[in-house]
Every structure is written in structure tokens, then in C-alpha cells.
Design a protein around this motif. Sequence first.
Motif, PDB file in Angstrom:
ATOM      1  N   GLU A  93       0.831  -1.207   0.000  1.00 13.46           N
ATOM      2  CA  GLU A  93       0.000   0.000   0.000  1.00 13.46           C
ATOM      3  C   GLU A  93       0.866   1.258   0.000  1.00 13.46           C
ATOM      4  OE1 GLU A  93      -2.658  -0.261   3.286  1.00 13.46           O
ATOM      5  OE2 GLU A  93      -3.781  -1.957   2.451  1.00 13.46           O
ATOM      6  N   VAL A  94       1.966   1.210   0.726  1.00 10.98           N
ATOM      7  CA  VAL A  94       2.884   2.354   0.768  1.00 10.98           C
ATOM      8  C   VAL A  94       3.446   2.622  -0.624  1.00 10.98           C
ATOM      9  CG1 VAL A  94       5.104   3.185   1.636  1.00 10.98           C
ATOM     10  CG2 VAL A  94       3.502   2.052   3.186  1.00 10.98           C
ATOM     11  N   VAL A  95       3.872   1.559  -1.295  1.00 14.29           N
ATOM     12  CA  VAL A  95       4.439   1.702  -2.640  1.00 14.29           C
ATOM     13  C   VAL A  95       3.392   2.236  -3.614  1.00 14.29           C
ATOM     14  CG1 VAL A  95       5.392   0.431  -4.607  1.00 14.29           C
ATOM     15  CG2 VAL A  95       6.177  -0.086  -2.290  1.00 14.29           C
ATOM     16  N   THR A  96       2.201   1.685  -3.547  1.00 17.01           N
ATOM     17  CA  THR A  96       1.134   2.117  -4.452  1.00 17.01           C
ATOM     18  C   THR A  96       0.809   3.595  -4.264  1.00 17.01           C
ATOM     19  OG1 THR A  96       0.176  -0.113  -4.439  1.00 17.01           O
ATOM     20  CG2 THR A  96      -1.241   1.692  -5.175  1.00 17.01           C
ATOM     21  N   LYS A  97       0.686   4.023  -3.008  1.00 16.08           N
ATOM     22  CA  LYS A  97       0.356   5.421  -2.723  1.00 16.08           C
ATOM     23  C   LYS A  97       1.480   6.361  -3.132  1.00 16.08           C
ATOM     24  CE  LYS A  97      -2.879   4.562   1.084  1.00 16.08           C
ATOM     25  NZ  LYS A  97      -3.122   4.703   2.552  1.00 16.08           N
ATOM     26  N   ASP A  98       2.712   5.909  -2.969  1.00 14.77           N
ATOM     27  CA  ASP A  98       3.870   6.734  -3.331  1.00 14.77           C
ATOM     28  C   ASP A  98       3.815   7.191  -4.784  1.00 14.77           C
ATOM     29  OD1 ASP A  98       5.297   7.106  -1.049  1.00 14.77           O
ATOM     30  OD2 ASP A  98       6.914   5.706  -1.528  1.00 14.77           O
ATOM     31  N   PHE A  99       3.339   6.295  -5.652  1.00 13.79           N
ATOM     32  CA  PHE A  99       3.423   6.567  -7.087  1.00 13.79           C
ATOM     33  C   PHE A  99       2.061   6.725  -7.762  1.00 13.79           C
ATOM     34  CE2 PHE A  99       7.095   3.757  -5.957  1.00 13.79           C
ATOM     35  CZ  PHE A  99       8.059   4.757  -5.972  1.00 13.79           C
ATOM     36  N   SER A 116       4.074   1.203 -17.777  1.00 10.11           N
ATOM     37  CA  SER A 116       5.059   0.180 -17.420  1.00 10.11           C
ATOM     38  C   SER A 116       4.406  -0.995 -16.701  1.00 10.11           C
ATOM     39  CB  SER A 116       6.150   0.784 -16.532  1.00 10.11           C
ATOM     40  OG  SER A 116       6.899   1.753 -17.233  1.00 10.11           O
ATOM     41  N   PHE A 117       5.131  -2.085 -16.636  1.00  9.77           N
ATOM     42  CA  PHE A 117       4.677  -3.274 -15.915  1.00  9.77           C
ATOM     43  C   PHE A 117       5.906  -4.053 -15.463  1.00  9.77           C
ATOM     44  CE2 PHE A 117       4.922  -4.336 -20.438  1.00  9.77           C
ATOM     45  CZ  PHE A 117       5.691  -5.495 -20.439  1.00  9.77           C
ATOM     46  N   THR A 118       5.687  -5.010 -14.613  1.00 10.74           N
ATOM     47  CA  THR A 118       6.748  -5.920 -14.205  1.00 10.74           C
ATOM     48  C   THR A 118       6.459  -7.273 -14.850  1.00 10.74           C
ATOM     49  OG1 THR A 118       6.677  -4.774 -12.077  1.00 10.74           O
ATOM     50  CG2 THR A 118       8.088  -6.696 -12.219  1.00 10.74           C
ATOM     51  N   TYR A 119       7.497  -8.019 -15.160  1.00  9.36           N
ATOM     52  CA  TYR A 119       7.268  -9.325 -15.771  1.00  9.36           C
ATOM     53  C   TYR A 119       8.215 -10.367 -15.193  1.00  9.36           C
ATOM     54  CZ  TYR A 119      11.408  -8.465 -18.704  1.00  9.36           C
ATOM     55  OH  TYR A 119      12.685  -8.213 -19.143  1.00  9.36           O
ATOM     56  N   LEU A 120       7.793 -11.606 -15.291  1.00  9.40           N
ATOM     57  CA  LEU A 120       8.608 -12.747 -14.885  1.00  9.40           C
ATOM     58  C   LEU A 120       8.787 -13.654 -16.094  1.00  9.40           C
ATOM     59  CD1 LEU A 120       6.753 -13.722 -11.559  1.00  9.40           C
ATOM     60  CD2 LEU A 120       8.712 -12.185 -11.808  1.00  9.40           C
ATOM     61  N   THR A 206       1.688   1.058 -14.415  1.00  5.42           N
ATOM     62  CA  THR A 206       2.426   1.776 -13.378  1.00  5.42           C
ATOM     63  C   THR A 206       3.428   2.722 -14.028  1.00  5.42           C
ATOM     64  OG1 THR A 206       4.176   0.103 -13.246  1.00  5.42           O
ATOM     65  CG2 THR A 206       2.263  -0.189 -11.805  1.00  5.42           C
ATOM     66  N   ILE A 207       3.881   3.715 -13.256  1.00  3.66           N
ATOM     67  CA  ILE A 207       4.957   4.558 -13.769  1.00  3.66           C
ATOM     68  C   ILE A 207       6.255   3.761 -13.632  1.00  3.66           C
ATOM     69  CG2 ILE A 207       3.726   6.669 -13.154  1.00  3.66           C
ATOM     70  CD1 ILE A 207       5.704   7.072 -10.863  1.00  3.66           C
ATOM     71  N   PRO A 208       7.281   4.097 -14.408  1.00  5.85           N
ATOM     72  CA  PRO A 208       8.506   3.293 -14.416  1.00  5.85           C
ATOM     73  C   PRO A 208       9.122   3.032 -13.044  1.00  5.85           C
ATOM     74  CG  PRO A 208       8.525   4.789 -16.271  1.00  5.85           C
ATOM     75  CD  PRO A 208       7.319   5.156 -15.453  1.00  5.85           C
ATOM     76  N   VAL A 209       9.210   4.061 -12.183  1.00  2.00           N
ATOM     77  CA  VAL A 209       9.890   3.836 -10.901  1.00  2.00           C
ATOM     78  C   VAL A 209       9.128   2.872  -9.994  1.00  2.00           C
ATOM     79  CG1 VAL A 209      11.233   5.964 -10.869  1.00  2.00           C
ATOM     80  CG2 VAL A 209       8.884   5.981  -9.989  1.00  2.00           C
TER      81      VAL A 209
END
Length: 276
Positions: A93-99, A116-120, A206-209
Amino acid sequence: MTTSSKMSSLPECFDYDSDKLRAELTSHGFAPGPITVTTKKVYLKKLYQLKRHAPVVAINPVVQKKVFSLELEKTLRDPKWTLDLASFKSLEEVVTKDFAKPEPSRKWREGINKTSFTYLLLDPRISDNLPCRSDLLEPKDVWKIFLSSIFYVGKGKRSRPYSHLYEAVGLWRQGKLDSDSKKLKTILDIWRDDLGVVCLHIFQNTIPVEAYTREAAMISALKLENLTNMKAGEFYGTASTWTQKQKKLLGVLLLYKAKDIFLSEGERQLYPQDIK
């Protein structure tokens, strides 16, 4: 539908070619007759029943030898860890709110467009169609196999969803089936085994960071030595000030969410011809 019929019904994803089907049935102590178009489904159902009632499901040796971060290893030893996810979720939640609403006047790495996204990247030789056979396994084994099948964690963007595979397919089309890069070598080895790389896109828009932060958290939890990534990721925002334990706990939650997405969506493989 009765409970017994549900138990014996055949999942759509449960399929083998005739040679593999015969070998699997034989390994379970059943001698099949001719496998034809008309008998194949009968034998698939038989194999599915045999697998459901098998006392032990063999685990790939690669799965057995990988050792992850302490925080992730604890979840493998305690199946009840998911009963208390509040502390994990509070970190996300902290990370989500930050950005969520980035300040345009600030200088952000790669901007503030939410593309952006993250991938595996997963190795299907280890996952072995895990979504289809997950109900044949103990939850802790499903979790371990999923984690062990991950060989790369990355950040991508919507305009180039498969950019992480372009270099590998370039080598493939030139007939170069080896590489000094561990990531590329793994991809080429998978293709050489006539399988496709599993690319799981997660935490999108999401934004890149933020994507980089989520990437870093998962790498931290899995441990760099278990991946083909060249370096650990970078944390941004409040997460950059956290302890190593907090960063890894965030990674644990993100990986658990990724596992659920994988089981829900199924194992979709990408072959060289799929990369345009």
C-alpha cells in the motif's frame, strides 16, 4: 454435477501427445492398448485419475536445490503464513500510494506515464504446465515449483511488450544457439528443447519507478543467485529507505500474487515465431 464427476472430469489443459501419454501411463503402472483418436481421451482420463491418486508427485531436482531469502523460505516451511497477510499488504500500500499521483514537477526516472509493468520469465521445463496440474500437488509444492521456475525478473513497457526477447530471437534466427548471457542462454535452451518461454506480465499500468521498485523487491526475495538477472534492482520512494527485511517481505507478497495470476491465466508459451 456430482462431487465424484467433478473429481473425475478432465481439465481442458490436460493433454499429452500419444508417445508421452503412453510413457506416463506406463510409469504409473498401467499398460495401455493402442492410443488412437477414439481412445486417447479415455487414456487421458485414466492418467488424470492415476495422477490424482498418486501417493507422491515427483518434484524436479532443480526445485529441490534452490534456496531463497530467509523471508521467502519461511513461507515454504509454514503453509499458514497466508492467513496473516496484513503486514505484507501494508508494505504494498505504501508503494502504491507513493506513485499513484506523481508530482509532474519532480524529475522521475523515465517519466510518469503509466505504461510500465513488471514481468517474470518462467522456464516451462520446471513449471511443467503447473496451472493444469496444481490440483494434483500440495500447495507448498505449487508455491516452490512456481518460484523455482522463475529465471528472470524485469520491467517492461506497453509499447514494447516483448523487448526482453528480441535479442534472443535475433540470435535464434541467425542460428546462434548459445550466449555468454545467462538469460539469453536459458531462453535459447528452452527454444532448443522445442518449448516456449513463459512470460508473465504483472502489476501493469504503473509509472517506471514503481515497476522498478516491484522488480527489485521480487529479485531481493528470490535472491539474485537464483536468477539470470545481472544485478539487483533499484528501489524508489519510501521503499528505498526500508530495511532489507521489509524489501524482501514486499517481494514475497508480490510473488505470491504473481503465482495466483499464473495459475488463473494458465501457462502460455512464447516461441521464436511469436516474437515480432
